[in-house]
Design a protein around this motif. Structure first.
Motif, PDB file in Angstrom:
ATOM      1  N   PHE A   8      42.211  38.209  44.308  1.00 21.32           N
ATOM      2  CA  PHE A   8      42.530  38.634  42.952  1.00 21.32           C
ATOM      3  C   PHE A   8      41.293  38.559  42.077  1.00 21.32           C
ATOM      4  O   PHE A   8      40.315  37.884  42.387  1.00 21.32           O
ATOM      5  CB  PHE A   8      43.647  37.762  42.344  1.00 21.32           C
ATOM      6  CG  PHE A   8      43.161  36.434  41.834  1.00 21.32           C
ATOM      7  CD1 PHE A   8      42.846  36.261  40.491  1.00 21.32           C
ATOM      8  CD2 PHE A   8      43.001  35.360  42.695  1.00 21.32           C
ATOM      9  CE1 PHE A   8      42.386  35.042  40.025  1.00 21.32           C
ATOM     10  CE2 PHE A   8      42.547  34.140  42.234  1.00 21.32           C
ATOM     11  CZ  PHE A   8      42.241  33.975  40.901  1.00 21.32           C
ATOM     12  N   ARG A   9      41.368  39.276  40.961  1.00 20.55           N
ATOM     13  CA  ARG A   9      40.373  39.202  39.888  1.00 20.55           C
ATOM     14  C   ARG A   9      41.091  39.528  38.594  1.00 20.55           C
ATOM     15  O   ARG A   9      42.173  40.121  38.602  1.00 20.55           O
ATOM     16  CB  ARG A   9      39.205  40.152  40.123  1.00 20.55           C
ATOM     17  CG  ARG A   9      39.574  41.620  39.989  1.00 20.55           C
ATOM     18  CD  ARG A   9      38.355  42.524  40.018  1.00 20.55           C
ATOM     19  NE  ARG A   9      38.700  43.912  40.059  1.00 20.55           N
ATOM     20  CZ  ARG A   9      39.027  44.664  39.017  1.00 20.55           C
ATOM     21  NH1 ARG A   9      39.056  44.148  37.810  1.00 20.55           N
ATOM     22  NH2 ARG A   9      39.323  45.945  39.152  1.00 20.55           N
ATOM     23  N   LEU A  10      40.504  39.147  37.478  1.00 16.43           N
ATOM     24  CA  LEU A  10      41.055  39.534  36.190  1.00 16.43           C
ATOM     25  C   LEU A  10      40.780  41.010  35.950  1.00 16.43           C
ATOM     26  O   LEU A  10      39.792  41.557  36.460  1.00 16.43           O
ATOM     27  CB  LEU A  10      40.460  38.684  35.068  1.00 16.43           C
ATOM     28  CG  LEU A  10      40.783  37.196  35.118  1.00 16.43           C
ATOM     29  CD1 LEU A  10      40.061  36.461  33.999  1.00 16.43           C
ATOM     30  CD2 LEU A  10      42.277  36.960  35.029  1.00 16.43           C
ATOM     31  N   LYS A  11      41.610  41.653  35.156  1.00 20.51           N
ATOM     32  CA  LYS A  11      41.410  43.078  34.847  1.00 20.51           C
ATOM     33  C   LYS A  11      40.032  43.329  34.255  1.00 20.51           C
ATOM     34  O   LYS A  11      39.406  44.349  34.525  1.00 20.51           O
ATOM     35  CB  LYS A  11      42.442  43.547  33.822  1.00 20.51           C
ATOM     36  CG  LYS A  11      43.727  44.023  34.348  1.00 20.51           C
ATOM     37  CD  LYS A  11      44.497  44.633  33.172  1.00 20.51           C
ATOM     38  CE  LYS A  11      45.957  44.714  33.412  1.00 20.51           C
ATOM     39  NZ  LYS A  11      46.672  45.286  32.277  1.00 20.51           N
ATOM     40  N   SER A  12      39.566  42.394  33.456  1.00 16.50           N
ATOM     41  CA  SER A  12      38.308  42.572  32.738  1.00 16.50           C
ATOM     42  C   SER A  12      37.075  42.352  33.614  1.00 16.50           C
ATOM     43  O   SER A  12      35.968  42.669  33.209  1.00 16.50           O
ATOM     44  CB  SER A  12      38.256  41.617  31.545  1.00 16.50           C
ATOM     45  OG  SER A  12      38.385  40.275  31.996  1.00 16.50           O
ATOM     46  N   GLU A  13      37.243  41.823  34.827  1.00 16.44           N
ATOM     47  CA  GLU A  13      36.103  41.536  35.702  1.00 16.44           C
ATOM     48  C   GLU A  13      35.773  42.745  36.571  1.00 16.44           C
ATOM     49  O   GLU A  13      36.577  43.652  36.739  1.00 16.44           O
ATOM     50  CB  GLU A  13      36.426  40.322  36.588  1.00 16.44           C
ATOM     51  CG  GLU A  13      36.617  39.048  35.808  1.00 16.44           C
ATOM     52  CD  GLU A  13      37.048  37.874  36.675  1.00 16.44           C
ATOM     53  OE1 GLU A  13      36.773  36.742  36.272  1.00 16.44           O
ATOM     54  OE2 GLU A  13      37.663  38.097  37.736  1.00 16.44           O
ATOM     55  N   THR A  14      34.597  42.699  37.162  1.00 14.96           N
ATOM     56  CA  THR A  14      34.156  43.798  38.049  1.00 14.96           C
ATOM     57  C   THR A  14      34.734  43.623  39.427  1.00 14.96           C
ATOM     58  O   THR A  14      35.265  42.565  39.784  1.00 14.96           O
ATOM     59  CB  THR A  14      32.623  43.817  38.134  1.00 14.96           C
ATOM     60  OG1 THR A  14      32.183  42.577  38.687  1.00 14.96           O
ATOM     61  CG2 THR A  14      31.992  44.021  36.764  1.00 14.96           C
ATOM     62  N   ASP A  15      34.607  44.661  40.248  1.00 15.31           N
ATOM     63  CA  ASP A  15      35.189  44.639  41.598  1.00 15.31           C
ATOM     64  C   ASP A  15      34.603  43.547  42.485  1.00 15.31           C
ATOM     65  O   ASP A  15      35.246  43.091  43.414  1.00 15.31           O
ATOM     66  CB  ASP A  15      35.007  45.993  42.273  1.00 15.31           C
ATOM     67  CG  ASP A  15      36.023  47.011  41.780  1.00 15.31           C
ATOM     68  OD1 ASP A  15      37.020  46.593  41.164  1.00 15.31           O
ATOM     69  OD2 ASP A  15      35.829  48.211  42.027  1.00 15.31           O
ATOM     70  N   ASP A  16      33.378  43.123  42.225  1.00 16.11           N
ATOM     71  CA  ASP A  16      32.769  42.099  43.091  1.00 16.11           C
ATOM     72  C   ASP A  16      33.201  40.680  42.694  1.00 16.11           C
ATOM     73  O   ASP A  16      32.731  39.702  43.271  1.00 16.11           O
ATOM     74  CB  ASP A  16      31.249  42.219  43.090  1.00 16.11           C
ATOM     75  CG  ASP A  16      30.633  42.068  41.702  1.00 16.11           C
ATOM     76  OD1 ASP A  16      31.389  42.092  40.719  1.00 16.11           O
ATOM     77  OD2 ASP A  16      29.412  41.934  41.622  1.00 16.11           O
ATOM     78  N   ALA A  17      34.125  40.547  41.767  1.00 13.63           N
ATOM     79  CA  ALA A  17      34.580  39.224  41.312  1.00 13.63           C
ATOM     80  C   ALA A  17      35.864  38.767  42.012  1.00 13.63           C
ATOM     81  O   ALA A  17      36.462  37.789  41.592  1.00 13.63           O
ATOM     82  CB  ALA A  17      34.800  39.249  39.799  1.00 13.63           C
ATOM     83  N   TYR A  18      36.295  39.459  43.064  1.00 10.01           N
ATOM     84  CA  TYR A  18      37.510  39.054  43.766  1.00 10.01           C
ATOM     85  C   TYR A  18      37.324  37.685  44.408  1.00 10.01           C
ATOM     86  O   TYR A  18      36.259  37.371  44.928  1.00 10.01           O
ATOM     87  CB  TYR A  18      37.880  40.074  44.858  1.00 10.01           C
ATOM     88  CG  TYR A  18      38.552  41.299  44.309  1.00 10.01           C
ATOM     89  CD1 TYR A  18      39.880  41.263  43.926  1.00 10.01           C
ATOM     90  CD2 TYR A  18      37.871  42.503  44.197  1.00 10.01           C
ATOM     91  CE1 TYR A  18      40.509  42.390  43.433  1.00 10.01           C
ATOM     92  CE2 TYR A  18      38.483  43.636  43.700  1.00 10.01           C
ATOM     93  CZ  TYR A  18      39.805  43.570  43.331  1.00 10.01           C
ATOM     94  OH  TYR A  18      40.433  44.681  42.835  1.00 10.01           O
ATOM     95  N   ARG A  19      38.373  36.876  44.352  1.00  2.37           N
ATOM     96  CA  ARG A  19      38.365  35.557  44.976  1.00  2.37           C
ATOM     97  C   ARG A  19      39.728  35.339  45.636  1.00  2.37           C
ATOM     98  O   ARG A  19      40.707  35.967  45.248  1.00  2.37           O
ATOM     99  CB  ARG A  19      38.029  34.474  43.976  1.00  2.37           C
ATOM    100  CG  ARG A  19      38.829  34.497  42.706  1.00  2.37           C
ATOM    101  CD  ARG A  19      38.130  33.682  41.602  1.00  2.37           C
ATOM    102  NE  ARG A  19      38.705  33.919  40.293  1.00  2.37           N
ATOM    103  CZ  ARG A  19      38.382  34.890  39.470  1.00  2.37           C
ATOM    104  NH1 ARG A  19      37.481  35.799  39.813  1.00  2.37           N
ATOM    105  NH2 ARG A  19      38.935  35.015  38.288  1.00  2.37           N
ATOM    106  N   PRO A  20      39.784  34.437  46.609  1.00  3.90           N
ATOM    107  CA  PRO A  20      41.065  34.220  47.313  1.00  3.90           C
ATOM    108  C   PRO A  20      42.157  33.734  46.364  1.00  3.90           C
ATOM    109  O   PRO A  20      41.899  32.989  45.439  1.00  3.90           O
ATOM    110  CB  PRO A  20      40.744  33.142  48.338  1.00  3.90           C
ATOM    111  CG  PRO A  20      39.266  33.187  48.498  1.00  3.90           C
ATOM    112  CD  PRO A  20      38.707  33.646  47.208  1.00  3.90           C
ATOM    113  N   LEU A  21      43.363  34.167  46.638  1.00  5.02           N
ATOM    114  CA  LEU A  21      44.510  33.801  45.807  1.00  5.02           C
ATOM    115  C   LEU A  21      44.927  32.376  46.057  1.00  5.02           C
ATOM    116  O   LEU A  21      45.061  31.779  46.947  1.00  5.02           O
ATOM    117  CB  LEU A  21      45.670  34.752  46.075  1.00  5.02           C
ATOM    118  CG  LEU A  21      46.903  34.619  45.205  1.00  5.02           C
ATOM    119  CD1 LEU A  21      46.560  34.811  43.742  1.00  5.02           C
ATOM    120  CD2 LEU A  21      47.935  35.638  45.612  1.00  5.02           C
TER     121      LEU A  21
END
Length: 167
Positions: A154-167
């Protein structure tokens, strides 16, 4: 106390209900004609104080509760999207186990997203991998999954695509 019909004085006897002269039923509670009982005025004042005094308390509670309601609504929307992406991933893996390739779309795998959930599903041309993202209209998180990892990210809507982290 005086009789309401004949006007004769009625002796102050506790619980006198009738005029001894004319026999007409009288007011009870020890009040005289034309004057309200003390209990009524004290009771009325107490009700007014309670009603007027509770208005600021209700305002304070509303000021606390309304922002909290929005927070819980966002959390609930995020939970719907997270549950949906997990279910879609299970459907895709089940489809792959049966067919040895991933479906062209999620409907083909037997998955339909919840209302207000936006889905992006991309399958590789060799049909051996996929990437998908889910976002609820009222949520603040984007959820992602792919065929290479068992985890959901997941990432916040406001973050970029490379900001995904495990749920």
């Amino acid at each position: 106390m005086y009789c309401t019909k004949c006007g004769k004085e009625i002796p102050d006897v506790e619980g006198a209900l009738y005029c001894p002269q004319c026999g007409i039923a009288q007011m009870t509670g020890g009040s005289r004609l034309g004057t309200p009982a003390k209990k009524t005025s004290v009771g009325l004042i107490l009700v007014i104080v309670l009603v007027v005094g509770s208005i600021p308390v209700i305002g304070i509670l509303a000021a606390i509760a309304i922002p909290q309601y929005h927070t819980y609504q966002v959390k609930g929307s995020n939970s719907i999207a997270a549950a949906d992406i997990r279910n879609a991933k299970i459907n895709c893996e089940s489809y792959f186990a049966s067919n040895q390739f991933y479906p062209d779309n999620l409907e083909q795998a037997g998955f339909k997203p919840a209302q207000d959930v936006t889905v992006s599903y991309e399958r590789a041309s060799d049909r051996k991998s996929y990437v998908m993202t889910f976002l609820h209209k009222k949520g603040d998180r984007v959820f992602a999954a792919n065929s290479e990892k068992t985890e959901v990210f997941f990432r916040l809507k406001s973050e970029t695509d490379d900001a995904y982290r495990p749920l």
